[in-house]
Each structure stands twice: as structure tokens, then as C-alpha cells.
Design a protein around this motif. Structure first.
Motif, PDB file in Angstrom:
ATOM      1  N   MET A   1       0.844  -1.194   0.000  1.00 17.66           N
ATOM      2  CA  MET A   1       0.000   0.000   0.000  1.00 17.66           C
ATOM      3  C   MET A   1       0.884   1.251   0.000  1.00 17.66           C
ATOM      4  O   MET A   1       1.862   1.304   0.722  1.00 17.66           O
ATOM      5  CB  MET A   1      -0.865   0.005   1.264  1.00 17.66           C
ATOM      6  CG  MET A   1      -1.956   1.057   1.240  1.00 17.66           C
ATOM      7  SD  MET A   1      -2.607   1.366   2.889  1.00 17.66           S
ATOM      8  CE  MET A   1      -3.492  -0.146   3.219  1.00 17.66           C
ATOM      9  N   SER A   2       0.552   2.182  -0.839  1.00 12.27           N
ATOM     10  CA  SER A   2       1.333   3.414  -0.813  1.00 12.27           C
ATOM     11  C   SER A   2       0.411   4.590  -0.532  1.00 12.27           C
ATOM     12  O   SER A   2      -0.814   4.460  -0.549  1.00 12.27           O
ATOM     13  CB  SER A   2       2.053   3.615  -2.140  1.00 12.27           C
ATOM     14  OG  SER A   2       1.091   3.680  -3.166  1.00 12.27           O
ATOM     15  N   TRP A   3       1.023   5.703  -0.297  1.00 11.12           N
ATOM     16  CA  TRP A   3       0.272   6.901   0.074  1.00 11.12           C
ATOM     17  C   TRP A   3      -0.626   7.352  -1.079  1.00 11.12           C
ATOM     18  O   TRP A   3      -0.186   7.489  -2.201  1.00 11.12           O
ATOM     19  CB  TRP A   3       1.248   8.006   0.440  1.00 11.12           C
ATOM     20  CG  TRP A   3       0.565   9.248   0.895  1.00 11.12           C
ATOM     21  CD1 TRP A   3       0.214  10.303   0.122  1.00 11.12           C
ATOM     22  CD2 TRP A   3       0.153   9.559   2.209  1.00 11.12           C
ATOM     23  NE1 TRP A   3      -0.404  11.249   0.882  1.00 11.12           N
ATOM     24  CE2 TRP A   3      -0.459  10.831   2.169  1.00 11.12           C
ATOM     25  CE3 TRP A   3       0.218   8.887   3.438  1.00 11.12           C
ATOM     26  CZ2 TRP A   3      -0.992  11.446   3.296  1.00 11.12           C
ATOM     27  CZ3 TRP A   3      -0.310   9.503   4.564  1.00 11.12           C
ATOM     28  CH2 TRP A   3      -0.902  10.763   4.489  1.00 11.12           C
ATOM     29  N   ASP A   4      -1.890   7.586  -0.779  1.00  6.93           N
ATOM     30  CA  ASP A   4      -2.865   7.988  -1.791  1.00  6.93           C
ATOM     31  C   ASP A   4      -3.364   9.397  -1.442  1.00  6.93           C
ATOM     32  O   ASP A   4      -4.157   9.572  -0.522  1.00  6.93           O
ATOM     33  CB  ASP A   4      -4.025   6.976  -1.781  1.00  6.93           C
ATOM     34  CG  ASP A   4      -5.089   7.327  -2.822  1.00  6.93           C
ATOM     35  OD1 ASP A   4      -5.021   8.424  -3.400  1.00  6.93           O
ATOM     36  OD2 ASP A   4      -5.979   6.486  -3.038  1.00  6.93           O
ATOM     37  N   TRP A   5      -2.891  10.389  -2.203  1.00  9.25           N
ATOM     38  CA  TRP A   5      -3.238  11.778  -1.882  1.00  9.25           C
ATOM     39  C   TRP A   5      -4.735  12.030  -1.968  1.00  9.25           C
ATOM     40  O   TRP A   5      -5.314  12.750  -1.166  1.00  9.25           O
ATOM     41  CB  TRP A   5      -2.500  12.751  -2.802  1.00  9.25           C
ATOM     42  CG  TRP A   5      -1.090  12.965  -2.372  1.00  9.25           C
ATOM     43  CD1 TRP A   5       0.030  12.496  -2.988  1.00  9.25           C
ATOM     44  CD2 TRP A   5      -0.630  13.678  -1.208  1.00  9.25           C
ATOM     45  NE1 TRP A   5       1.155  12.884  -2.287  1.00  9.25           N
ATOM     46  CE2 TRP A   5       0.777  13.612  -1.196  1.00  9.25           C
ATOM     47  CE3 TRP A   5      -1.288  14.376  -0.185  1.00  9.25           C
ATOM     48  CZ2 TRP A   5       1.552  14.203  -0.196  1.00  9.25           C
ATOM     49  CZ3 TRP A   5      -0.521  14.961   0.807  1.00  9.25           C
ATOM     50  CH2 TRP A   5       0.884  14.875   0.797  1.00  9.25           C
ATOM     51  N   GLU A   6      -5.334  11.408  -2.994  1.00  8.52           N
ATOM     52  CA  GLU A   6      -6.749  11.663  -3.214  1.00  8.52           C
ATOM     53  C   GLU A   6      -7.572  11.223  -1.999  1.00  8.52           C
ATOM     54  O   GLU A   6      -8.431  11.946  -1.500  1.00  8.52           O
ATOM     55  CB  GLU A   6      -7.214  10.891  -4.459  1.00  8.52           C
ATOM     56  CG  GLU A   6      -8.316  11.594  -5.225  1.00  8.52           C
ATOM     57  CD  GLU A   6      -8.508  10.913  -6.567  1.00  8.52           C
ATOM     58  OE1 GLU A   6      -9.572  10.322  -6.732  1.00  8.52           O
ATOM     59  OE2 GLU A   6      -7.583  10.947  -7.410  1.00  8.52           O
ATOM     60  N   PHE A   7      -7.239   9.994  -1.527  1.00 13.12           N
ATOM     61  CA  PHE A   7      -7.930   9.462  -0.349  1.00 13.12           C
ATOM     62  C   PHE A   7      -7.643  10.324   0.876  1.00 13.12           C
ATOM     63  O   PHE A   7      -8.535  10.609   1.675  1.00 13.12           O
ATOM     64  CB  PHE A   7      -7.477   8.019  -0.120  1.00 13.12           C
ATOM     65  CG  PHE A   7      -8.139   7.375   1.055  1.00 13.12           C
ATOM     66  CD1 PHE A   7      -9.504   7.147   1.073  1.00 13.12           C
ATOM     67  CD2 PHE A   7      -7.386   6.988   2.167  1.00 13.12           C
ATOM     68  CE1 PHE A   7     -10.116   6.550   2.162  1.00 13.12           C
ATOM     69  CE2 PHE A   7      -7.992   6.401   3.251  1.00 13.12           C
ATOM     70  CZ  PHE A   7      -9.352   6.171   3.258  1.00 13.12           C
TER      71      PHE A   7
ATOM     72  N   PHE B   1      -5.599   2.278   6.675  1.00 14.68           N
ATOM     73  CA  PHE B   1      -5.278   2.939   7.937  1.00 14.68           C
ATOM     74  C   PHE B   1      -4.182   3.975   7.762  1.00 14.68           C
ATOM     75  O   PHE B   1      -4.056   4.884   8.561  1.00 14.68           O
ATOM     76  CB  PHE B   1      -4.830   1.913   8.989  1.00 14.68           C
ATOM     77  CG  PHE B   1      -5.969   1.194   9.631  1.00 14.68           C
ATOM     78  CD1 PHE B   1      -6.657   1.777  10.684  1.00 14.68           C
ATOM     79  CD2 PHE B   1      -6.369  -0.050   9.182  1.00 14.68           C
ATOM     80  CE1 PHE B   1      -7.713   1.118  11.281  1.00 14.68           C
ATOM     81  CE2 PHE B   1      -7.430  -0.708   9.775  1.00 14.68           C
ATOM     82  CZ  PHE B   1      -8.100  -0.119  10.823  1.00 14.68           C
ATOM     83  N   LEU B   2      -3.380   3.797   6.697  1.00 17.16           N
ATOM     84  CA  LEU B   2      -2.206   4.645   6.533  1.00 17.16           C
ATOM     85  C   LEU B   2      -2.536   6.137   6.606  1.00 17.16           C
ATOM     86  O   LEU B   2      -2.034   6.854   7.467  1.00 17.16           O
ATOM     87  CB  LEU B   2      -1.518   4.302   5.199  1.00 17.16           C
ATOM     88  CG  LEU B   2      -0.443   5.266   4.699  1.00 17.16           C
ATOM     89  CD1 LEU B   2       0.691   5.386   5.698  1.00 17.16           C
ATOM     90  CD2 LEU B   2       0.103   4.795   3.354  1.00 17.16           C
ATOM     91  N   GLU B   3      -3.418   6.584   5.703  1.00 17.67           N
ATOM     92  CA  GLU B   3      -3.683   8.021   5.631  1.00 17.67           C
ATOM     93  C   GLU B   3      -4.385   8.557   6.884  1.00 17.67           C
ATOM     94  O   GLU B   3      -3.926   9.553   7.443  1.00 17.67           O
ATOM     95  CB  GLU B   3      -4.481   8.369   4.363  1.00 17.67           C
ATOM     96  CG  GLU B   3      -3.697   8.190   3.068  1.00 17.67           C
ATOM     97  CD  GLU B   3      -3.777   6.762   2.519  1.00 17.67           C
ATOM     98  OE1 GLU B   3      -4.385   5.920   3.198  1.00 17.67           O
ATOM     99  OE2 GLU B   3      -3.236   6.499   1.441  1.00 17.67           O
TER     100      GLU B   3
END
Lengths: 222, 222
Positions: free
Chosen positions: A1-7, A180-182
Motif C-alpha cells: 500500500m502506498s500513500w494515496d493523496w486523493e484518499f 489505515f495509513l492516511e
């Protein structure tokens, strides 16, 4: 999973929306702890031995048991709303810390001040109000400020009793979307953004008051 | 009320091992980090100081519970490495309290009078010798009470592993509460839990008091 700016941008407003609850709980709890802390200190100093010993025991017990467990205890034992429970429990818990701060401030007032009040025939209440407290409180204001920040960082505990503060919102988002990341990163970021500048401000106050009162002690302040 | 102690208390104590393990893991990690980061913050090299400061402020500025969620839920998604829940909880406890304790170490090292360092230089001691034979022996007795207080905080902090479903005492009490919904049972369960934590903290309280007394013994504090 990588960082998703939109989310991240999508969930950011939801989490920021809960900041009011976080700050509200902090402020209410802090006010409780400021008032109750003074009461604790005064009772602890009572000349009636059983009372002061009992108070010492109560303070020690509250201070050394986990606030999370205290939250559960009060939440399940009393019919109060989660928010009220959270504010009251955190307030009482930190009152024990704040009472230590007041104590150190009161003990720093020279004995001669007490003697002078006695010589001037001040009543006990007058001595406290007009002589001791005005000298005891200002030097400890930075330390009191520190506890405001500590208290602020303790509010995520309220997620345990279902108060919808920032972390609880992030948890709900995480449970719904499996991301959970963002949400967690945003909550951490918001805590840092709010607490770090306040900590810097307190440090500035500490330095300034240290200079003002000529007490440039470099000792450990915990 | 308070009649089911034979049933409730053993069940809660089933989580004692996890609580104690989390405490020990957290303490070892925290104090190793505290010494390294604390000394780094007193370094002459700006780079070393800045790295340590960023680390400390990052972990002090964001909340412990947020960090625990980060290690438990975000870390596995970001990296190929998946820490067990125990490791996640232990890492969060160690890093967070390590950051706080590093301030105690830093304060203690700075509180050793400048003259001691100058005397050591005039005796032609190397940097390492100065630290080992002059500064640290004096700093340690100053930092120990702070470390003791920090340990009590750490013990309280272990209750947060409840949130990442680690079966510590708080978690087991929660299970018990789910099975015994009568108000009196719930009060009973959490009363036992509070007292268990208090009993666990008692040795730390006495140790800290003893260290506090010892720290000021036989030292001129002019």
C-alpha cells in the motif's frame, strides 16, 4: 500500500471536523484539573492528619493507575455521556499531577511570608488569597502549561469509550475502507502541528520566567 | 457486590504476563533509546543534535495511542515487514517513553556544573574519559528519580495495548465485562483491575521515593 493523496484529501475534512471534540475535551478536563488540583493541594496540606494522609493515598492511587482503566470504571459505573465521562476522568487524573505543581509553587514561597502575614494579623483565608497564592502560582505557570499539552495528547484514550474524537474517526474510516495509513498519519500530523508550537511557547515562557525570578536552575523538571 | 473475587481476579491476572512483558520490553527499549538520544542532544555536532531532536519531538508530539496504531496497522502496509501485535505495542511504548526519558537524561547531563568539565579538561582527560568518569557518574544519580517516575508512566501506558487486541489485563477485564453485564459485576471487575495496577506500581513508587532521597544525599547543592 502506498500513500494515496486523493484518499487523504477525502478523509482530511472528516478528521479535522473532530478536532473540536478533542480540543473541547482537553479544555474541560484542564479546567477541572486546575480547580481540583488546588483543592487536592490544600486538603493534602490540612493540619488534620487523617485527612491529609487520606488525601495523599487517594492522589497516589489515582496517579499510578492507568487513566484508560479509570475511564472504563467510570463509564460502566455511572450513567454519564461518553464525553462527560472522558472530561471528568482525565480532569481528575491530571488534577493529581497539577496538585504536585501547585505544591512545589507553594513550598517555594519563603516562610517569612507566612510569618509576616501572621504578624499583620491576616486570617488564614486572607493569607492564602493575598499573600501565598499570588506568589506561588505565577512561577509555575509554564509547568501548568506543560500539563495542558500532555493532557491534549492523552485525549485519544477517549476513543476507548466511543467519544468521536480524531483518532476514533480515523479508526472508523480505517475499518470502513481497510486503509489505515492516511487516517492515522493525518491524526499524528494534527497532534504534532498543534502540540509542538505550544511546547515551544511553553519553553519560551519557562526561559523568560526563569530569568525574571532569577531561578535559572538547570535541573530536571518532570 | 465484591463477592466474585474468586472468579474475576484469576481471570484478570491471566493477562499479567502480557502486561509485565510489555512493560519490560518497553522499559529496556525506552531506556536504551533515552541514553543514546539524550546524549546525542547534548552533542557539539549540530547534525547529531538535530537528528536526535527531530526523533524526540516526533515521538513526544504525536500521541502514544496514535503511534501504537501506526506500528500495528500502518507499518505492515508500508513495509514488507509485519511486526507481531506484541512487537508493535512494545515498539510504540519504547519509542514514546524513550523520547520522554531522553529529556530526563539530557537535563541530568546538563545539570552537572560546568566546573566539573573544566576540571576534567585541566586534568588532561579525553572526551570519553570525561563522560565516563566525571559527568555520567554525577548525572546518573540525578536522572534516576526521573527514570523511576517514567517507569510508573510506562506501566500505566501498557494498558493501551488493549486497543490493538493484545490480551493484557485490561483486555481480559473487557472480555469479563462483556460476559457479566450486571452493573455491580462491572464495578467489581474494574475495581480489581485498578487495584492490581496499583499493587504492580507500588514497588516502583517506593523505588522512586528511595532514589529521590538518595539523589540529594551527601551532595552540596549550592
Amino acid at each position: 500500500m502506498s500513500w494515496d493523496w486523493e484518499f487523504a484529501f477525502e478523509v482530511f475534512p472528516d478528521i479535522v471536523g473532530a478536532i473540536g471534540v478533542t480540543i473541547g475535551a482537553t479544555v474541560v478536563a484542564y479546567l477541572i484539573s486546575l480547580v481540583l488540583g488546588l483543592v487536592f493541594t490544600l486538603l493534602r496540606r490540612s493540619s488534620f492528619k487523617p485527612l491529609s494522609l487520606l488525601m495523599a493515598g487517594v492522589i497516589e492511587f489515582i496517579r499510578t493507575t492507568p487513566p484508560l482503566v479509570q475511564l472504563f470504571f467510570v463509564y460502566y459505573a455511572f450513567p454519564m455521556s461518553p464525553f462527560t465521562t472522558g472530561a471528568v476522568v482525565l480532569g481528575v487524573h491530571y488534577a493529581t499531577y497539577v496538585s504536585e505543581v501547585y505544591r512545589s509553587g507553594i513550598e517555594a514561597v519563603p516562610t517569612s511570608q507566612w510569618e509576616a502575614s501572621k504578624a499583620l494579623n491576616f486570617s488564614k483565608a486572607q493569607t492564602w488569597q493575598k499573600v501565598i497564592l499570588p506568589q506561588a502560582i505565577p512561577p509555575v505557570i509554564p509547568m501548568l502549561g506543560n500539563y495542558l499539552i500532555v493532557l491534549f495528547k492523552e485525549t485519544p484514550l477517549l476513543a476507548g469509550i466511543f467519544v468521536t474524537e480524531m483518532l476514533q474517526v480515523a479508526r472508523i474510516i480505517g475499518a470502513d475502507t481497510y486503509r489505515f495509513l492516511e487516517p492515522i498519519a493525518i491524526v499524528g500530523f494534527l497532534f504534532l502541528v498543534l502540540s509542538y508550537p505550544s511546547a515551544l511557547f511553553i519553553r519560551y515562557l519557562e526561559k523568560r520566567s526563569g530569568k525574571l525570578h532569577g531561578s535559572a536552575e538547570k535541573g530536571v523538571k518532570t | 457486590m465484591f463477592t466474585n473475587i474468586g472468579e474475576f481476579l484469576p481471570f484478570i491476572l491471566g493477562g499479567l504476563t502480557t502486561t509485565v512483558q510489555a512493560f519490560l520490553f518497553g522499559a529496556v527499549l525506552a531506556y536504551s533509546i533515552a541514553i543514546v538520544a539524550g546524549l546525542m542532544r547534548t552533542s557539539k555536532l549540530a547534525v547529531v543534535r538535530i537528528v536526535a531532536t527531530i526523533f524526540v519531538e516526533l515521538f513526544r508530539g504525536t500521541s502514544l495511542l496514535v503511534q501504537m496504531f501506526f506500528f500495528a496497522f500502518v507499518f505492515p502496509a508500508l513495509t514488507p515487514f509485519t511486526p507481531s501485535l506484541f512487537l508493535a505495542g512494545g515498539l510504540a511504548l519504547g519509542f514514546n517513553y524513550g523520547a520522554y526519558a531522553s529529556e530526563v537524561v539530557r537535563g541530568a547531563v546538563l545539570s552537572v556544573p560546568e566546573g566539573q568539565k573544566e576540571a576534567a579538561i585541566s586534568l588532561n582527560m579525553s572526551k570519553v574519559q570525561r563522560m565516563r568518569f566525571v559527568i555520567l557518574p554525577q548525572a546518573i544519580r540525578i536522572m534516576l528519580p526521573g527514570i523511576g517516575n517514567n517507569s510508573i508512566e510506562l506501566l500505566k501506558g501498557t494498558s493501551l495495548v488493549y486497543f490493538i487486541s493484545l490480551a493484557d489485563m485490561t483486555y481480559r477485564a473487557d472480555i469479563l465485562r462483556g460476559a457479566n453485564t450486571a452493573l455491580s459485576s462491572q464495578i467489581e471487575i474494574y475495581t480489581y483491575l485498578l487495584f492490581t495496577y496499583f499493587v504492580l506500581a507500588l514497588p516502583l513508587i517506593f523505588l522512586t521515593r528511595w532514589l529521590e532521597k538518595r539523589a540529594s544525599k551527601g551532595v552540596s547543592t549550592a
